[in-house]
Design a protein around this motif. Structure first.
Motif, PDB file in Angstrom:
ATOM      1  N   UNK A  44       1.044  -1.276   0.254  1.00  0.00           N
ATOM      2  CA  UNK A  44      -0.259   0.018  -0.041  1.00  0.00           C
ATOM      3  C   UNK A  44       0.922   1.177  -0.120  1.00  0.00           C
ATOM      4  N   UNK A  45       0.343   2.434  -1.252  1.00  0.00           N
ATOM      5  CA  UNK A  45       1.484   3.268  -0.992  1.00  0.00           C
ATOM      6  C   UNK A  45       0.454   4.771  -1.155  1.00  0.00           C
ATOM      7  N   UNK A  46       1.235   5.217   0.319  1.00  0.00           N
ATOM      8  CA  UNK A  46       0.820   6.781  -0.191  1.00  0.00           C
ATOM      9  C   UNK A  46       1.059   8.466  -0.824  1.00  0.00           C
ATOM     10  N   UNK A  47       0.688   8.746  -1.516  1.00  0.00           N
ATOM     11  CA  UNK A  47       1.512   9.742  -2.348  1.00  0.00           C
ATOM     12  C   UNK A  47       0.924  11.217  -1.914  1.00  0.00           C
ATOM     13  N   UNK A  48       2.160  11.843  -1.408  1.00  0.00           N
ATOM     14  CA  UNK A  48       1.801  13.481  -0.942  1.00  0.00           C
ATOM     15  C   UNK A  48       2.314  13.869  -0.927  1.00  0.00           C
ATOM     16  N   UNK A  49       1.329  15.444  -0.863  1.00  0.00           N
ATOM     17  CA  UNK A  49       2.381  16.407  -1.330  1.00  0.00           C
ATOM     18  C   UNK A  49       0.667  17.887  -0.874  1.00  0.00           C
ATOM     19  N   UNK A  50       2.139  18.905  -0.651  1.00  0.00           N
ATOM     20  CA  UNK A  50       1.521  19.928   0.036  1.00  0.00           C
ATOM     21  C   UNK A  50       0.155  20.466  -0.925  1.00  0.00           C
ATOM     22  N   UNK A  51       0.317  20.524  -2.019  1.00  0.00           N
ATOM     23  CA  UNK A  51      -1.301  20.630  -2.774  1.00  0.00           C
ATOM     24  C   UNK A  51      -1.931  20.554  -3.348  1.00  0.00           C
TER      25      UNK A  51
END
Length: 399
Positions: A44-51
């Motif tokens: 399981x993968x979560x890709x996070x970005x500020x916007x």
């Protein structure tokens, strides 16, 4: 052994760039299949970005040990880039199906559902597929240690009928292109099926070891009748009247489902790496035999068979085709009779693995992985499940 974290991060960087996730961070978490998957490491993968909202992804990395992989290379039975096969299904076949559904005015809620595909990595020792993580949307895998129930089974065959109906429509609209697909993907899967067939005797001995005495000689006779075949998995599953693209591993462990508040079920199949040419009833038999127990079949077998054909017929009508011309009931019944023994073969191969307890599941990263598959420690569920199948095949006149 390949560095999975490095493989995944390289792919995730490409995804982040494509979806404009600046300054992205990645959370990669290994997932145990609890004995439901034997060829891939899962994440399981979560890709996070500020916007941006988080991207929730799911990855499969083909994960044989070097010894196992070498042995499969030596015997020319290593799966031929399963990630490319899945890419074809999620990108090309899914698009063809969508075009057919749009052309025929199929409402969105009645269309065949594919999970979103993000990317794949075809490189040897790093074959990877990254998809949307359906678990975040409330989907889960059915408990493989339990028999399917009617609400789940009826929905599953409706979805299966849509897949087969769309494949038949594809053939009607693009016969030469469709024929090439059948040939290409059948040729890709044949080597691994032949390799699996070489282990049939070992799996058969496991079945015979728990078969009740009154049926043991009948089962042995059936097993002996298959001894001369190089590919026992294709003896009864090959098309007789209507060649169609089949899933060929359509079982609860390869299907995500979600029960809605109103009691309806949403269902999305996965794991298309073994698609090839077959008869559609082989997918149906596979689901029933590996997904259900004897009490379920005693109550629902014929009802489920009829429900599948009615669903296929309705799909063909919605796709502007005449089912009595494309695949009449008499052809379906004929293929069902001819393919029925296939279920006994897949029970011999599959039930030790379907019913294995998680702690006893073969370790795919072990150098002795193949021995672990054929000499698996069966659970207390296995004798009841396999004898239930054998009893049914005696009742159905196959044994």
């Amino acid at each position: 052994m390949a560095n999975h974290d490095q493989i995944l991060r390289e792919l995730l960087e490409k995804i982040a760039e494509e979806y404009k996730y600046k300054d992205a961070t990645y959370k990669i978490e290994p997932v145990s299949s609890e004995g439901a998957n034997y060829s891939s490491a899962l994440y399981n993968i979560t890709v996070s970005s500020p916007n941006n909202e988080d991207l929730n992804l799911f990855a499969k990395v083909l994960s044989f040990s070097e010894k196992t992989r070498s042995a499969m290379v030596d015997t020319d039975t290593l799966p031929s880039d399963p990630s490319e096969t899945e890419r074809f299904v999620y990108q090309e076949l899914a698009e063809k199906f969508k075009e057919l559904e749009l052309k025929c005015g199929i409402p969105m809620e009645e269309r065949y559902a594919f999970t979103k595909f993000y990317c794949h990595q075809p490189n040897t020792n790093a074959e990877t597929v990254i998809l949307e993580n359906l678990a975040v949307k409330g989907f889960e895998v059915y408990d493989r240690l339990k028999s399917i129930d009617w609400p789940y089974a009826s929905k599953a065959v409706e979805v299966l009928a849509k897949f087969h109906g769309l494949a038949m429509a594809y053939e009607e609209h693009n016969p030469e292109e469709y024929k090439d697909i059948l040939i290409k993907y059948t040729n890709k899967i044949e080597p691994i099926y032949k390799y699996m067939s070489s282990s049939f005797k070992d799996f058969a001995e496991t079945a015979l070891s728990v078969t009740r005495e009154e049926n043991k000689e009948k089962l042995k006779k059936f097993i002996d009748s298959l001894s001369s075949f190089e590919n026992v998995l294709h003896v009864y599953s090959k098309p007789q009247r209507k060649p169609v693209i089949i899933h060929s591993d359509f079982r609860p462990s390869n299907i995500m489902h979600r029960i809605n508040k109103n009691g309806t079920i949403d269902l999305i199949p996965l794991d298309y790496q073994t698609i090839h040419s077959g008869c559609c009833v082989s997918d149906l038999i596979y689901l029933i035999i590996l997904g259900s127990d004897a009490p379920f079949r005693a109550r629902y077998y014929q009802r489920l068979v009829d429900h599948y054909y009615d669903s296929l017929r309705n799909t063909l009508i919605r796709l502007k085709m005449d089912p009595d011309q494309i695949y009449p009931r008499k052809d379906f019944d004929y293929e069902l009779r001819e393919a029925l023994p296939y279920g006994l073969i897949v029970a011999i191969f599959g039930l030790p693995l379907i019913t294995v307890l998680p702690d006893d599941a073969p370790d795919m990263t072990s150098d002795n992985f193949m021995d672990g598959m054929t000499k698996i420690k069966t659970s207390s569920l296995y004798p009841d499940r396999i004898n239930g199948v054998i009893d049914d095949y005696v009742k159905w006149g196959v044994l």
